[in-house]
Design an enzyme around this catalytic site. Structure first.
Site, short mmCIF file in Angstrom:
data_model
loop_
_atom_site.label_atom_id
_atom_site.label_comp_id
_atom_site.label_asym_id
_atom_site.label_seq_id
_atom_site.Cartn_x
_atom_site.Cartn_y
_atom_site.Cartn_z
CG ASN A 8 16.97 11.39 -5.35
OD1 ASN A 8 17.23 10.97 -4.23
ND2 ASN A 8 16.00 10.89 -6.11
CE LYS B 262 17.50 8.07 -8.04
NZ LYS B 262 16.91 7.46 -9.20
CG HIS C 241 11.80 10.05 -6.99
ND1 HIS C 241 11.91 8.81 -7.58
CD2 HIS C 241 12.76 10.82 -7.56
CE1 HIS C 241 12.89 8.84 -8.46
NE2 HIS C 241 13.44 10.04 -8.47
CD GLU D 61 14.00 5.82 -8.03
OE1 GLU D 61 14.45 6.20 -6.94
OE2 GLU D 61 14.63 5.91 -9.11
CD GLU E 269 12.84 13.48 -11.26
OE1 GLU E 269 14.03 13.74 -11.38
OE2 GLU E 269 12.42 12.60 -10.49
N GLY F 53 17.12 7.23 -15.05
CA GLY F 53 18.10 6.15 -14.98
C GLY F 53 18.25 5.36 -16.27
CB SER G 239 19.08 10.29 -18.27
OG SER G 239 18.60 9.00 -17.92
C1 PEP Z 1 15.87 10.81 -10.28
O1 PEP Z 1 15.80 9.67 -9.83
O2 PEP Z 1 15.26 11.76 -9.77
C2 PEP Z 1 16.71 11.04 -11.45
C3 PEP Z 1 16.62 12.18 -12.08
O3 PEP Z 1 17.53 9.99 -11.76
P1 PEP Z 1 18.60 9.93 -12.94
O4 PEP Z 1 19.31 11.26 -12.98
O5 PEP Z 1 19.51 8.82 -12.55
O6 PEP Z 1 17.85 9.66 -14.19
#
Ligand code: PEP
Length: 239
Positions: free
Chosen positions: A8, A10, A88, A90, A160, A166, A202
């Site tokens: 992803n 973003k 997601h 976000e 998630e 993040g 992460s």
């Molecule tokens: C995400 O935003 O879907 C995600 C998994 O981010 P990160 O890997 O940066 O934690």
């Protein structure tokens, strides 16, 4: 079983970096697993016809028509998109998407033969209060409400945890596997189908070896680490 590894990107990457990113991905991936890259809408056409699939980070709740600034499921399909990330955290946080909106988006995807990657996950507070499973169950049943069983057989759920996105903090492998099984059981009893579950939050080059062999995890959703093509390739090749 093939795993699915989704990047992803973003709202990252400018036009001058797209060519290098695709070049690295095309020349360095050495994996039998399925790789999906979800760039911003404007770059989607550059990511087709390569040795990975292209996904979208979002889709409109509207069909084609007078909806300025939106991108419909039919448009995504015509651009050879295969997967769509739906809900997601976000989007839920900054654009106030709720379970009802996610349900509509999933329907739009299914009507256009796009595979939704549906994101669910608890907040830090919910985890501390031991409400993870309760929250995931309620969310999932609301998000998947009254969907056509025949159409959702390919649907993917991405677990998630919001506190892991993040932050560099990850659940233990056992916790992840336990939640994946829990999600699969909920969908199985509601719809009699075996859904795939990805883990996201992460994932990076140093922790992927701890998670790659989990029984009930069918793949990974990678955010930050997918922005660097060398790092992302290393994760893909390790799985
Ligand atoms: C995400 O935003 O879907 C995600 C998994 O981010 P990160 O890997 O940066 O934690």
């Amino acid at each position: 079983m093939k795993k699915i590894i989704v990047g992803n990107l973003k709202a990252n990457m400018n036009m001058d970096k797209v060519g290098d990113y695709i070049y690295t991905m095309n020349n360095s991936i050495n994996s039998d697993n399925e790789v999906v890259i979800c760039p911003s809408y404007i770059y989607i056409p550059f990511f087709t016809n390569e040795n990975f699939n292209v996904g979208s980070q979002n889709v409109s709740i509207y069909d084609n028509g007078a909806f300025t600034g939106e991108v419909s499921a039919e448009q995504l399909k015509s651009a050879r998109v295969k997967y769509v990330i739906v809900g997601h955290s976000e989007r839920r946080k900054y654009f106030h998407e709720n379970e009802r909106v996610m349900n509509i988006k999933i329907r739009k995807c299914l009507d256009n033969e796009l595979i939704p990657i549906v994101c669910i996950g608890e907040t830090k507070e919910e985890r501390i209060e031991f409400k993870t499973k309760q929250v995931l169950r309620m969310d999932l049943l609301e998000i998947l409400k009254d969907l056509d069983r025949d159409k959702i057989k390919d649907l993917i759920i991405a677990y998630e945890p919001i506190w892991a996105i993040g932050t560099g903090i990850v659940p233990s492998p056992k916790e992840i596997d336990d939640i994946a099984l829990f999600i699969k059981d909920i969908v199985k009893s509601a719809y009699k189908i075996n859904v795939k579950v990805l883990y996201g939050g992460s994932i990076n080059t140093t922790n992927i070896d701890k998670f790659k062999l989990l029984n009930d995890i069918d793949g990974f959703l990678v955010g930050g680490a997918s922005n660097n093509p060398n790092e992302f390739v290393q994760i893909i090749n390790e799985i």
